[in-house]
Motif scaffolding. Sequence first.
Motif, PDB file in Angstrom:
ATOM      1  N   GLY A 155      41.626  48.639  44.855  1.00  0.00           N
ATOM      2  CA  GLY A 155      42.932  48.020  44.682  1.00  0.00           C
ATOM      3  C   GLY A 155      42.900  46.893  43.678  1.00  0.00           C
ATOM      4  O   GLY A 155      41.920  46.691  42.955  1.00  0.00           O
ATOM      5  N   MET A 156      43.985  46.152  43.634  1.00  0.00           N
ATOM      6  CA  MET A 156      44.157  45.100  42.650  1.00  0.00           C
ATOM      7  C   MET A 156      43.269  43.895  42.950  1.00  0.00           C
ATOM      8  O   MET A 156      43.084  43.505  44.100  1.00  0.00           O
ATOM      9  N   SER A 157      42.702  43.310  41.897  1.00  0.00           N
ATOM     10  CA  SER A 157      41.945  42.072  42.050  1.00  0.00           C
ATOM     11  C   SER A 157      42.873  40.983  42.590  1.00  0.00           C
ATOM     12  O   SER A 157      43.973  40.793  42.074  1.00  0.00           O
ATOM     13  N   GLY A 201      43.055  41.285  48.164  1.00  0.00           N
ATOM     14  CA  GLY A 201      42.447  41.170  49.480  1.00  0.00           C
ATOM     15  C   GLY A 201      41.350  42.164  49.778  1.00  0.00           C
ATOM     16  O   GLY A 201      41.042  42.408  50.945  1.00  0.00           O
ATOM     17  N   ARG A 202      40.710  42.717  48.734  1.00  0.00           N
ATOM     18  CA  ARG A 202      39.645  43.686  48.980  1.00  0.00           C
ATOM     19  C   ARG A 202      38.513  43.076  49.807  1.00  0.00           C
ATOM     20  O   ARG A 202      37.994  43.703  50.728  1.00  0.00           O
ATOM     21  N   SER A 203      38.117  41.841  49.474  1.00  0.00           N
ATOM     22  CA  SER A 203      37.012  41.198  50.194  1.00  0.00           C
ATOM     23  C   SER A 203      37.351  40.981  51.659  1.00  0.00           C
ATOM     24  O   SER A 203      36.510  41.172  52.546  1.00  0.00           O
ATOM     25  N   THR A 204      38.595  40.588  51.934  1.00  0.00           N
ATOM     26  CA  THR A 204      39.020  40.397  53.319  1.00  0.00           C
ATOM     27  C   THR A 204      38.981  41.711  54.083  1.00  0.00           C
ATOM     28  O   THR A 204      38.511  41.769  55.234  1.00  0.00           O
ATOM     29  N   ALA A 205      39.462  42.789  53.463  1.00  0.00           N
ATOM     30  CA  ALA A 205      39.442  44.104  54.110  1.00  0.00           C
ATOM     31  C   ALA A 205      38.006  44.537  54.387  1.00  0.00           C
ATOM     32  O   ALA A 205      37.701  45.079  55.456  1.00  0.00           O
ATOM     33  N   ALA A 206      37.110  44.292  53.419  1.00  0.00           N
ATOM     34  CA  ALA A 206      35.706  44.669  53.594  1.00  0.00           C
ATOM     35  C   ALA A 206      35.063  43.879  54.729  1.00  0.00           C
ATOM     36  O   ALA A 206      34.319  44.432  55.544  1.00  0.00           O
ATOM     37  N   LYS A 207      35.339  42.579  54.787  1.00  0.00           N
ATOM     38  CA  LYS A 207      34.765  41.750  55.852  1.00  0.00           C
ATOM     39  C   LYS A 207      35.269  42.178  57.222  1.00  0.00           C
ATOM     40  O   LYS A 207      34.533  42.115  58.213  1.00  0.00           O
ATOM     41  N   CYS A 208      36.513  42.614  57.270  1.00  0.00           N
ATOM     42  CA  CYS A 208      37.069  43.083  58.539  1.00  0.00           C
ATOM     43  C   CYS A 208      36.308  44.311  59.027  1.00  0.00           C
ATOM     44  O   CYS A 208      35.933  44.399  60.200  1.00  0.00           O
ATOM     45  N   LEU A 209      36.056  45.273  58.127  1.00  0.00           N
ATOM     46  CA  LEU A 209      35.291  46.455  58.519  1.00  0.00           C
ATOM     47  C   LEU A 209      33.864  46.091  58.898  1.00  0.00           C
ATOM     48  O   LEU A 209      33.289  46.670  59.825  1.00  0.00           O
ATOM     49  N   GLU A 210      33.295  45.121  58.188  1.00  0.00           N
ATOM     50  CA  GLU A 210      31.947  44.670  58.526  1.00  0.00           C
ATOM     51  C   GLU A 210      31.912  44.106  59.938  1.00  0.00           C
ATOM     52  O   GLU A 210      30.974  44.359  60.708  1.00  0.00           O
TER      53      GLU A 210
END
Length: 317
Positions: free
Chosen positions: A41-43, A46-55
């Motif tokens: 998605g767009m820089s 919230g890609r990092s937030t989504a990734a941390k949630c899955l982590e």
Amino acid sequence: MNENEGQQSQDGDGAQVSTGTTGEPAGLPEAAIPELVIISGMSGAGRSTAAKCLEDLGWFVVDNLPPALIPTMVELGARSQGNVARIAVVVDVRGRRFFDNLRESLADLEAKHVTRRIVFLESSDEALVRRFESVRRPHPLQGDGRIVDGIDAERELLRELRGDADLVIDTSSLNVHELRAKMDAQFAGEEEPELRATVMSFGFKYGLPVDADLVVDMRFLPNPHWVPELRPFTGLNEEVSAYVFNQPGAKEFIDRYSELLQLIAAGYRREGKRYVTIAVGCTGGKHRSVATSEKLAARLASQGVETVVVHRDMGRE
């Protein structure tokens, strides 16, 4: 390439992966193939937030993995004896020189019967500019231009991937906690449902939700805003809801649109689409759209569709 079996190859970002003598991943043991989610998605969306949630949910997360290495990562997970059962990979424009390999990698995964989902984080230009300015950082693609130039270039680069996404989340009006709640709603369950629906009420005067798959316009019904005793309330109020559904055509609309959604849902399932966002609009997003969203969500739930209701504009003046 060195012919020694188990040779380690190093990509431009320093990641090391092991390959066989041919450099190609071998066949995968089907019973051990891990789940795969690709986050893009767009820089600034919230890609990092989504990734941390899955982590936090127990997924094995790899940030900024070159797309060409995704099949290799899945192979390694399949050979981990069940220790890596769910993999999430963040793909973005920082790895743009590898981005052309993404479609080839997706085709490779499909040939190996790997179930993959693509989550695309979207946001408006205004929200993205505001976020980049708040952290005083340039957009990765702006070069010598402006932030909006970088955003335009990125949208064009990601256009095709956005169209292939299984789940699009618009974060324009979401804070970090709200985005995490959306990710939790989609991925926290132990069993994966056949189809998940988000029914979102909105006001047309505030703009269409950019992540809507289907849009419903309830402005064909009289507006409770013009009834003085109903104006202060919302569509969650029983009197407002009763007013809306006592109007000619309101109940018939719910019945017939629910039947139509059954046909659409069956098609989505056949096509492997797991998520759908139904946007229900009225003028201000306070009365008719809210009442209809609640009624429609209840009907979908009764049909076996896992449903989340979001009222985007209900609190606006």
